[in-house]
Design a protein around this motif. Structure first.
Motif, PDB file in Angstrom:
ATOM      1  N   ARG A  30       1.793   1.008  -3.907  1.00 24.87           N
ATOM      2  CA  ARG A  30       0.504   1.714  -4.084  1.00 24.87           C
ATOM      3  C   ARG A  30      -0.370   0.972  -5.092  1.00 24.87           C
ATOM      4  O   ARG A  30      -0.836   1.521  -6.098  1.00 24.87           O
ATOM      5  CB  ARG A  30       0.722   3.167  -4.485  1.00 24.87           C
ATOM      6  CG  ARG A  30       1.532   3.931  -3.443  1.00 24.87           C
ATOM      7  CD  ARG A  30       1.519   5.411  -3.658  1.00 24.87           C
ATOM      8  NE  ARG A  30       2.276   6.083  -2.581  1.00 24.87           N
ATOM      9  CZ  ARG A  30       2.319   7.401  -2.414  1.00 24.87           C
ATOM     10  NH1 ARG A  30       1.668   8.203  -3.241  1.00 24.87           N
ATOM     11  NH2 ARG A  30       3.015   7.918  -1.424  1.00 24.87           N
TER      12      ARG A  30
ATOM     13  N   VAL B   1       0.805  -1.229   0.000  1.00 22.77           N
ATOM     14  CA  VAL B   1       0.000   0.000   0.000  1.00 22.77           C
ATOM     15  C   VAL B   1       0.836   1.276   0.000  1.00 22.77           C
ATOM     16  O   VAL B   1       0.383   2.311  -0.507  1.00 22.77           O
ATOM     17  CB  VAL B   1      -0.985   0.010   1.191  1.00 22.77           C
ATOM     18  CG1 VAL B   1      -1.891  -1.202   1.148  1.00 22.77           C
ATOM     19  CG2 VAL B   1      -0.248   0.062   2.523  1.00 22.77           C
TER      20      VAL B   1
ATOM     21  N   ALA C  82      -6.192  -4.830  -0.831  1.00 19.10           N
ATOM     22  CA  ALA C  82      -6.151  -3.682  -1.733  1.00 19.10           C
ATOM     23  C   ALA C  82      -6.996  -3.882  -2.986  1.00 19.10           C
ATOM     24  O   ALA C  82      -7.114  -2.969  -3.803  1.00 19.10           O
ATOM     25  CB  ALA C  82      -4.707  -3.378  -2.129  1.00 19.10           C
TER      26      ALA C  82
END
Length: 377
Positions: free
Chosen positions: A190, A186, A216
């Protein structure tokens, strides 16, 4: 005061460690907390591959040293100048103490803290010095934590307060495996929902990365290892595909499952050859993240032209590029919501006297996260 602690007396002794005894459990003296420091009673500490890397000598540290860097406990005493903690607080340790003043801390990259990493390399606390003594001689700290002890003294900057209802053994794993693995997904990568992720190496950090990728919204999530038990563990945690690298070409398998290569490939094996595989399994324009710590002399060979011609990104991720005081609370919220089932990483529980057995088990690939309970019994 006195405390029982697991002390690495010599790196590089041969396996099995239950016979060579590189780590001895002994009663040592522990000074009280100095300025900006805290006395903590350890309740749970995970055995991480980074600890094993110190034991086998591939990650050299000064010895003798009280090992352990992934832990949770209760504050028992605070030294002068401590403002954020008080006796009775439950805390998780972070293995890079953050000075809050250097260029890296002030730019939001505390994992690279200059003062914290320098202190870790010396085996000292953030403000200098060592608080453990054995036979009148100082004993070094491991990454400002020294978790394999009934009690330890740490800098206030190494501790994050948590809610008291979080089980200690779960909280401990957040300090390294979750912070590093989920953080790589994360914070460093990302990862966007719907993007493809491949994770190479399924220890505690790698499996945490699998959990992070699932949380995610990544798809597919491909898990790669050589041990069937770890591959099945990854599948149970949400991996959509698994690859046994002993039985198949891992690079080609990942490319096949992801339609030409992963958007994000995360290497968590601590092996330069595996990192090269992860790079080759990343698609054009994709990102390869490495969280493993190979031997300092290991080198990486990749086709240099691909970095430009294919717009590839190769990034390191230390401590999950985390800002611990920001990230730990949000990762804990995901745990409470059932989206990070961290408790499922714990495969063994043991006491201090079983520490060499724990390192043998880890080296043989027979464990994910073993939790030491220094004050059990």
């Amino acid at each position: 005061m006195k405390t029982r602690a697991a002390i690495l007396v010599e790196m590089g002794r041969p396996r099995p460690y239950t016979e060579s005894h590189p780590v001895v459990v002994d009663e040592v003296d522990l000074d009280g907390p100095g300025y900006g420091e805290v006395l903590v009673e350890l309740k749970a500490a995970g055995i991480c591959h980074s600890d094993l890397s110190v034991v086998d000598g591939s990650r050299p540290r000064p010895t003798p040293m009280v090992l352990g860097h992934e832990a949770a406990g209760i504050v028992r005493e605070t030294g002068p100048g401590v403002t954020s903690l008080q006796a009775g607080d439950h805390v998780v340790f972070t293995f890079v103490p953050m000075c809050g003043r250097c260029m890296y801390c002030t730019s939001g990259r505390p994992a690279l803290c200059e003062l914290g990493n320098a202190a870790n390399a010396r085996g000292e606390l953030l403000r200098g010095g060592r608080r453990f003594h054995r036979h009148g001689q100082p004993v070094h700290h491991h990454l400002g934590v020294s978790a394999f002890s009934q009690f330890t003294v740490a800098a206030e900057e190494s501790l994050i307060k948590i809610d008291p209802d979080v089980p200690f053994e779960v909280a401990a794993v957040f300090g390294c495996a979750v912070m590093t693995g989920v953080g790589a997904v994360v914070n460093t990568a990302r990862v966007e929902p719907g993007s493809s992720v491949a994770v190479f190496g399924l220890g505690g950090v790698g499996l945490a990365a699998v959990m992070g990728a699932v949380a995610a919204g990544a798809h597919p999530v491909v898990a790669v290892d050589v041990l069937p038990e770890k591959l099945e563990h990854a599948r149970a945690l949400g991996a959509t595909h698994i690859v046994n690298a002993r039985e198949a070409d891992a690079v080609e398998a990942v490319r096949d499952f992801t339609g030409g290569g992963a958007d994000y490939a995360i290497e968590a094996a601590g092996n330069a050859d595996v990192l090269a595989q992860a790079y080759r399994a990343t698609r054009r324009g994709g990102t390869t993240i490495t969280v493993g710590l190979p031997h300092p002399e290991a080198t990486l060979s990749i086709p240099a032209v691909t970095v430009t011609a294919e717009e590839r990104v190769l990034r390191g991720s230390y401590m999950g590029s985390a800002v611990p005081r920001r990230d730990l609370p949000r990762f804990l919220r995901l745990f409470r919501a059932g989206r990070l089932p961290v408790d499922r990483l714990i495969t063994h529980r043991l006491g201090l006297d079983e520490i060499n057995q724990g390192f043998d088990r880890l080296a043989a690939g027979e464990a994910v996260r073993q939790v030491v309970q220094p004050n059990a019994g």
